[in-house]
Write an enzyme that holds these catalytic residues in place. Sequence first.
Site, PDB file in Angstrom:
ATOM      1  N   CYS A 138      61.299  34.553  42.692  1.00  0.00           N
ATOM      2  CA  CYS A 138      61.811  35.228  41.496  1.00  0.00           C
ATOM      3  C   CYS A 138      61.687  36.736  41.602  1.00  0.00           C
ATOM      4  O   CYS A 138      62.655  37.460  41.410  1.00  0.00           O
ATOM      5  CB  CYS A 138      61.086  34.742  40.252  1.00  0.00           C
ATOM      6  SG  CYS A 138      61.500  33.046  39.877  1.00  0.00           S
ATOM      7  N   HIS A 139      60.482  37.211  41.867  1.00  0.00           N
ATOM      8  CA  HIS A 139      60.294  38.656  41.885  1.00  0.00           C
ATOM      9  C   HIS A 139      59.524  39.127  43.109  1.00  0.00           C
ATOM     10  O   HIS A 139      58.948  40.205  43.116  1.00  0.00           O
ATOM     11  CB  HIS A 139      59.611  39.108  40.598  1.00  0.00           C
ATOM     12  CG  HIS A 139      60.303  38.602  39.378  1.00  0.00           C
ATOM     13  ND1 HIS A 139      59.901  37.470  38.726  1.00  0.00           N
ATOM     14  CD2 HIS A 139      61.401  39.037  38.746  1.00  0.00           C
ATOM     15  CE1 HIS A 139      60.731  37.239  37.715  1.00  0.00           C
ATOM     16  NE2 HIS A 139      61.637  38.167  37.701  1.00  0.00           N
ATOM     17  N   GLY A 140      59.452  38.261  44.129  1.00  0.00           N
ATOM     18  CA  GLY A 140      58.944  38.700  45.425  1.00  0.00           C
ATOM     19  C   GLY A 140      57.443  38.894  45.551  1.00  0.00           C
ATOM     20  O   GLY A 140      57.004  39.892  46.109  1.00  0.00           O
TER      21      GLY A 140
END
Lengths: 174, 419
Positions: A138-140
């Site tokens: 999703c956001h690394g």
Amino acid sequence: MDKPEKKTTTRRDFLFTTSYTVGAVGLGAVIWPLIDQMNPDKAQQALATTEVDISQIEPGKSITVLWRGKPVFLKRRTQEEILEARSVSLNDLPDPEKDEERVKSGKDEWLVMLGVCTHLGCVPLSNKGDYKGWFCPCHGSHYDLSGRIRKGPAPKNMEIPKYEFVDANTIKIG
Amino acid sequence: MSEQEYVPKSKAGKWFNDRLPLLSLASHLTDYPTPKNLNYWWTFGGILTFCLLTQIITGIVLAMHYVAHADLAFASVEHIMRDVNYGWLIRYIHSNGASMFFLAVYIHIFRSLFYGSYKSPREIIWIIGLMIYLLMMAAAFMGYVLPWGQMSFWGATVITNLFSAIPLVGDSITTWLWGAYSVDNPTLTRFFSLHYLIPFLILGLVVLHIWALHVPGNNNPVGIDIKKPSKDTVPFHPYITIKDAFALLLFMIIFAGFVFFAPNVLGHADNYIQANPMVTPAHIVPEWYLLPFYAILRSVPDKLGGVILMFGAIFILFVLPWLDTSKVRSAVFRPIYRQFFWILIVDVLVLGYVGAMPAEGIYLVLARVGTVYYFLHFLVILPVVGYLEKTEPVPLSISEPVLSGSADYSIAKKDNEKI
């Protein structure tokens, strides 16, 4: 209206104050059930434990089970993976925690943790990312072989739920 | 012209109006003096009212067929699409209607930014408008969860987890929002309940929005105060109603284009996969209208910081009337602000674009630059430009520029005679 210049507490002041107080308490008593009804109900709370058979899991493999609606990763780590997780200096960790604190002593190969990214709750992918552990798409956020956050926006290590070994082949989560 | 003077012609009308002055209200709304130079950017208020009513009507109909349960919701949406008479049409109008609603509201907001409609004495109109915008985002988010597809589920997970960034009580608040230990059936049922409620809250705020508008009257493209009624104004009906109706017609053509020819182009294919709490889709994106804020959230490498900045990007708009120090409303007469306005538009579009891209490499850099510039615009550029800018001369009345570009008395007189 026009007579007393000096400040005195009148019978009317007393009635105002007590009425407001009783009114506020009454309002609070009515509002609280309306708020608390949104908290997890008894049926949700009743799902609080799950037993898992771990006899079929080979070293280096992991399984995912659902507990309280959330995935739980049960990973049986190899010796190399354990050594690698323990070779990391605590200074390199955003949320410093020893690998030993994240497993049960004597059961070091078993890593049991919530498969929920501590950023915004996505499920990280296993054997991915820069630290061979997990990677959240999703956001690394990158997690290592102990499920500890190493890089990315997540603030904390993946959570270790309350769990115990019922016998050699069974883990009870919750 | 005003409601005080209005007396119904019929005896029955007078009898009714004396008891409930609805006819006076109707008379006020039809005669309402409106600046005669309103351009097509001013038609979006009417278009937004249409959007709200469309969402309410189609939503009420969809709720007759939808089942709010984690095991049944996904299938019930397919049931609407395949079995219910015209169900596909009503659902596509509702889902694309949300996008059209946001398209219109963004144009409406940027109209206000360009012509300075948020400035004194219209601050309360602006703030009520922002409250409507916040409720719209809440309604759209909860509505997107209802089909219980993969994007529904994981979008709900990500957005509700934003609250877990709050120190100390974050986790308790998130659990309270969920009614479970993750996004689950209790979450779905309460979202359905609130999704049904919010449009009616919006409707109430719309009434206040229009009420507050009718106190000072409309702003206009030259942004000056005008005498009402005067030769600078026209009655709302029929002059503005017909213009609004024409603009609405064009808007509906675009709307219908989406509904009939590209009903899924604004959605995400993953939402046609039923929700699965074990697997997160590889690439989570919110709906297009939330992308700039999503980009701001992801541009910060810190959880709480990202959440604060994202909400800050919206709440900064609430103090906008006090951040803009310029006395001149319309950007038409503000040569410097006008350029920064267009840069802000580009900035928001860039943020929207990178919000849809993976948060890495050049996209992350762009998101950070865009985020910094967004706040710079409101916190530094607006206050400073207001002080330093040499504005162009503002006309004394609307008639002056409209008639000749100069105060040519002979032409002005001719116009008077025609009226």
